[in-house]
Design a protein around this motif. Structure first.
Motif, PDB file in Angstrom:
ATOM      1  N   LEU A  46       0.840  -1.193   0.000  1.00  0.00           N
ATOM      2  CA  LEU A  46       0.000   0.000   0.000  1.00  0.00           C
ATOM      3  C   LEU A  46       0.881   1.251   0.000  1.00  0.00           C
ATOM      4  O   LEU A  46       2.008   1.214   0.466  1.00  0.00           O
ATOM      5  CB  LEU A  46      -0.913  -0.010   1.227  1.00  0.00           C
ATOM      6  CG  LEU A  46      -1.942  -1.154   1.282  1.00  0.00           C
ATOM      7  CD1 LEU A  46      -2.763  -1.044   2.559  1.00  0.00           C
ATOM      8  CD2 LEU A  46      -2.859  -1.143   0.069  1.00  0.00           C
ATOM      9  N   PRO A  47       0.392   2.366  -0.557  1.00  0.00           N
ATOM     10  CA  PRO A  47      -0.946   2.556  -1.118  1.00  0.00           C
ATOM     11  C   PRO A  47      -1.077   1.862  -2.471  1.00  0.00           C
ATOM     12  O   PRO A  47      -0.102   1.739  -3.216  1.00  0.00           O
ATOM     13  CB  PRO A  47      -1.053   4.073  -1.256  1.00  0.00           C
ATOM     14  CG  PRO A  47       0.365   4.513  -1.473  1.00  0.00           C
ATOM     15  CD  PRO A  47       1.195   3.604  -0.620  1.00  0.00           C
ATOM     16  N   TRP A  48      -2.275   1.409  -2.772  1.00  0.00           N
ATOM     17  CA  TRP A  48      -2.531   0.753  -4.051  1.00  0.00           C
ATOM     18  C   TRP A  48      -3.951   1.049  -4.513  1.00  0.00           C
ATOM     19  O   TRP A  48      -4.890   1.113  -3.706  1.00  0.00           O
ATOM     20  CB  TRP A  48      -2.362  -0.765  -3.953  1.00  0.00           C
ATOM     21  CG  TRP A  48      -2.570  -1.432  -5.291  1.00  0.00           C
ATOM     22  CD1 TRP A  48      -1.627  -1.666  -6.235  1.00  0.00           C
ATOM     23  CD2 TRP A  48      -3.807  -1.867  -5.850  1.00  0.00           C
ATOM     24  NE1 TRP A  48      -2.193  -2.242  -7.355  1.00  0.00           N
ATOM     25  CE2 TRP A  48      -3.550  -2.369  -7.135  1.00  0.00           C
ATOM     26  CE3 TRP A  48      -5.130  -1.876  -5.388  1.00  0.00           C
ATOM     27  CZ2 TRP A  48      -4.532  -2.878  -7.973  1.00  0.00           C
ATOM     28  CZ3 TRP A  48      -6.123  -2.390  -6.220  1.00  0.00           C
ATOM     29  CH2 TRP A  48      -5.825  -2.885  -7.501  1.00  0.00           C
ATOM     30  N   SER A  49      -4.099   1.227  -5.818  1.00  0.00           N
ATOM     31  CA  SER A  49      -5.386   1.289  -6.498  1.00  0.00           C
ATOM     32  C   SER A  49      -5.099   1.028  -7.968  1.00  0.00           C
ATOM     33  O   SER A  49      -3.929   1.001  -8.388  1.00  0.00           O
ATOM     34  CB  SER A  49      -6.051   2.664  -6.325  1.00  0.00           C
ATOM     35  OG  SER A  49      -5.300   3.658  -7.020  1.00  0.00           O
ATOM     36  N   THR A 137      -6.902  -5.301  -0.043  1.00  0.00           N
ATOM     37  CA  THR A 137      -7.320  -4.183  -0.890  1.00  0.00           C
ATOM     38  C   THR A 137      -7.483  -4.622  -2.337  1.00  0.00           C
ATOM     39  O   THR A 137      -8.464  -4.271  -3.010  1.00  0.00           O
ATOM     40  CB  THR A 137      -6.286  -3.047  -0.810  1.00  0.00           C
ATOM     41  OG1 THR A 137      -6.209  -2.582   0.543  1.00  0.00           O
ATOM     42  CG2 THR A 137      -6.667  -1.881  -1.707  1.00  0.00           C
TER      43      THR A 137
END
Length: 233
Positions: A46-49, A137
């Protein structure tokens, strides 16, 4: 990033979830006579998207490569194709909709009660595997965001190689996996009918086709890529 060498336009390889760039070595060898082949280790923390994953590729500063991804990497390739009309080509090797979605109509031909029962065990297994915030996530994104929607919006030539067989690990869930593939095929073909940039090709293989059939899969990729059709290797 690993540089596998080769001559010709750049080709970037994106691995599956939990994998790494080294896994492409045998596959890459089949394409280095027509392309300069590179592979990147995708973000695993993370962060991840999806947007962050695409930004990571953009930050590599490559020379407008064609993009090939397997599984998770194929999902990213589909989103790349929707965002980058200048991309020479994008290929997803059985990276499409997550296997365990929330919509019953993604599993045509299965009765709702049977579907709920069949989904319970693999969902529990996936939950057990999501031992890190990163994996949790990503798996949530698989369920929430349908990659087929990205393929429908492809703005560059895009190929989806669709597996037609179950993984050996799916024993006991054959009906569920078959229903999921029927839904994926139905929706991908509908997207391809509406978008001339999208091509869908079925492969007589399972989700791990890059590892088990690298020569055959590379041949399909080669035929689709611009300037990648001249070799008889």
């Amino acid at each position: 990033m690993i540089d596998f060498g080769g001559s010709g336009p750049q080709l970037l390889l994106l691995h599956g979830l939990g994998g790494n760039a080294r896994e492409w070595r045998e596959f890459a060898d089949h394409l280095t006579d027509t392309h300069h082949v590179l592979a990147v280790d995708l973000r695993a923390d993370l962060p991840w998207s999806w947007d962050i994953a695409l930004a990571d590729i953009e930050a590599l500063g490559l020379d407008n490569p064609a993009v090939v991804g397997m599984s998770f990497g194929g999902m990213i390739a589909g989103r790349w194709a929707a965002r980058h009309p200048e991309c020479p080509a994008a290929v997803s090797v059985d990276g499409h909709r997550g296997a365990l979605t929330r919509r019953a109509d993604n599993y045509p031909g299965m009765a709702p009660a049977r579907l709920d029962a069949d989904l319970a065990a693999p969902r529990a297994a996936f939950a057990a595997q999501a031992q890190t915030p990163f994996l949790s996530t990503v798996l949530d994104a698989f369920r929430a965001d349908d990659t087929i929607d990205a393929f429908a919006k492809a703005r560059c030539p895009t190929l989806v190689l669709l597996a037609t067989r179950n993984l050996q690990q799916a024993q006991g869930f054959e009906d569920l996996m078959a229903a999921g593939r029927r839904g994926v095929e139905r929706d991908l073909l509908a997207a391809a009918a509406a978008n001339p940039n999208l091509t869908v090709t079925e492969v007589d293989g399972a989700h791990d086709m890059v590892a088990t059939q690298p020569t055959a899969v590379a041949a399909l990729v080669r035929r689709f890529l611009p300037q990648g059709t001249t070799s008889t290797r």
